[in-house]
Design a protein around this motif. Sequence first.
Motif, PDB file in Angstrom:
ATOM      1  N   ASN A 167     -22.791  14.377 -33.297  1.00  0.00           N
ATOM      2  CA  ASN A 167     -22.441  15.717 -32.837  1.00  0.00           C
ATOM      3  C   ASN A 167     -21.840  15.574 -31.434  1.00  0.00           C
ATOM      4  O   ASN A 167     -22.548  15.225 -30.490  1.00  0.00           O
ATOM      5  N   PRO A 168     -20.534  15.825 -31.288  1.00  0.00           N
ATOM      6  CA  PRO A 168     -19.896  15.556 -29.998  1.00  0.00           C
ATOM      7  C   PRO A 168     -20.454  16.384 -28.837  1.00  0.00           C
ATOM      8  O   PRO A 168     -20.464  15.929 -27.698  1.00  0.00           O
ATOM      9  N   TYR A 169     -20.944  17.587 -29.128  1.00  0.00           N
ATOM     10  CA  TYR A 169     -21.484  18.424 -28.058  1.00  0.00           C
ATOM     11  C   TYR A 169     -22.832  17.892 -27.577  1.00  0.00           C
ATOM     12  O   TYR A 169     -23.103  17.851 -26.374  1.00  0.00           O
ATOM     13  N   LEU A 170     -23.688  17.487 -28.513  1.00  0.00           N
ATOM     14  CA  LEU A 170     -24.961  16.876 -28.127  1.00  0.00           C
ATOM     15  C   LEU A 170     -24.728  15.583 -27.357  1.00  0.00           C
ATOM     16  O   LEU A 170     -25.387  15.312 -26.348  1.00  0.00           O
ATOM     17  N   ASN A 172     -22.144  14.763 -25.595  1.00  0.00           N
ATOM     18  CA  ASN A 172     -21.628  15.094 -24.265  1.00  0.00           C
ATOM     19  C   ASN A 172     -22.751  15.526 -23.324  1.00  0.00           C
ATOM     20  O   ASN A 172     -22.847  15.052 -22.194  1.00  0.00           O
ATOM     21  N   ILE A 173     -23.624  16.404 -23.796  1.00  0.00           N
ATOM     22  CA  ILE A 173     -24.704  16.909 -22.938  1.00  0.00           C
ATOM     23  C   ILE A 173     -25.707  15.806 -22.601  1.00  0.00           C
ATOM     24  O   ILE A 173     -26.070  15.611 -21.440  1.00  0.00           O
ATOM     25  N   ASP A 176     -23.613  12.083 -21.499  1.00  0.00           N
ATOM     26  CA  ASP A 176     -22.699  12.143 -20.369  1.00  0.00           C
ATOM     27  C   ASP A 176     -23.276  12.983 -19.238  1.00  0.00           C
ATOM     28  O   ASP A 176     -23.473  12.500 -18.136  1.00  0.00           O
ATOM     29  N   GLU A 177     -23.582  14.253 -19.509  1.00  0.00           N
ATOM     30  CA  GLU A 177     -24.014  15.147 -18.438  1.00  0.00           C
ATOM     31  C   GLU A 177     -25.399  14.817 -17.885  1.00  0.00           C
ATOM     32  O   GLU A 177     -25.608  14.850 -16.685  1.00  0.00           O
TER      33      GLU A 177
END
Length: 199
Positions: A167-170, A172-173, A176-177
């Motif tokens: 899941n690219p959003y998971l 990223n969070i 990465d973040e």
Amino acid sequence: MHHLATKNAPFIDYVDIRRFFMQKDPVTAADRVLLEIQRAIVVGEIAPGSKISEPELAKQFDLSRAPLREALARLERCHLIERIPNAGARVVKLTPEGLISLYQIRENLEGMACRLAALQMSDDVIKQMQDLLDQHLSTQRVREGESYYQEAGDVDFHYRIIQGSKNPYLINILCDELYYLVRMYRVQMGMAGPYRDWE
């Protein structure tokens, strides 16, 4: 070799942390500076609460202000620095309240990542994960319950599970973040408190 020992907490091998940061290939001057400052913040070479001086960093890295500001903006998105009105940028301070807030987010999002990874991972990837856990458990301090395995990136079990969610959003969070802030807490507080003893 540098280690960090904390009261009731594990020794952390800085070689593992340095290897993770150095395995990424910087593409731009901003990437190079980002990785170096990120590593220095995570391992505590730039202390929590320290003021970030753009002129000093520009001189240290022989860099113009534009790529430096890009690197600092990316560090802010990773929650390693914060901009304070009329005071400039500072490295975030590590607090028990901050740790609790961070782990409340991780508890929910990593649980979701685990559910998705269980559906997405192939048998081969699951076998690789088992091999990774076996490798972690081969360390005596981990086997005896004294230490949590601290190596970063692809050899971090949590990181691999999150990547496995696809899941690219998971990703990223969590990768990465928030990943470097989590590592900063792990390294500097040892999850037991800020008691430092350098060897």
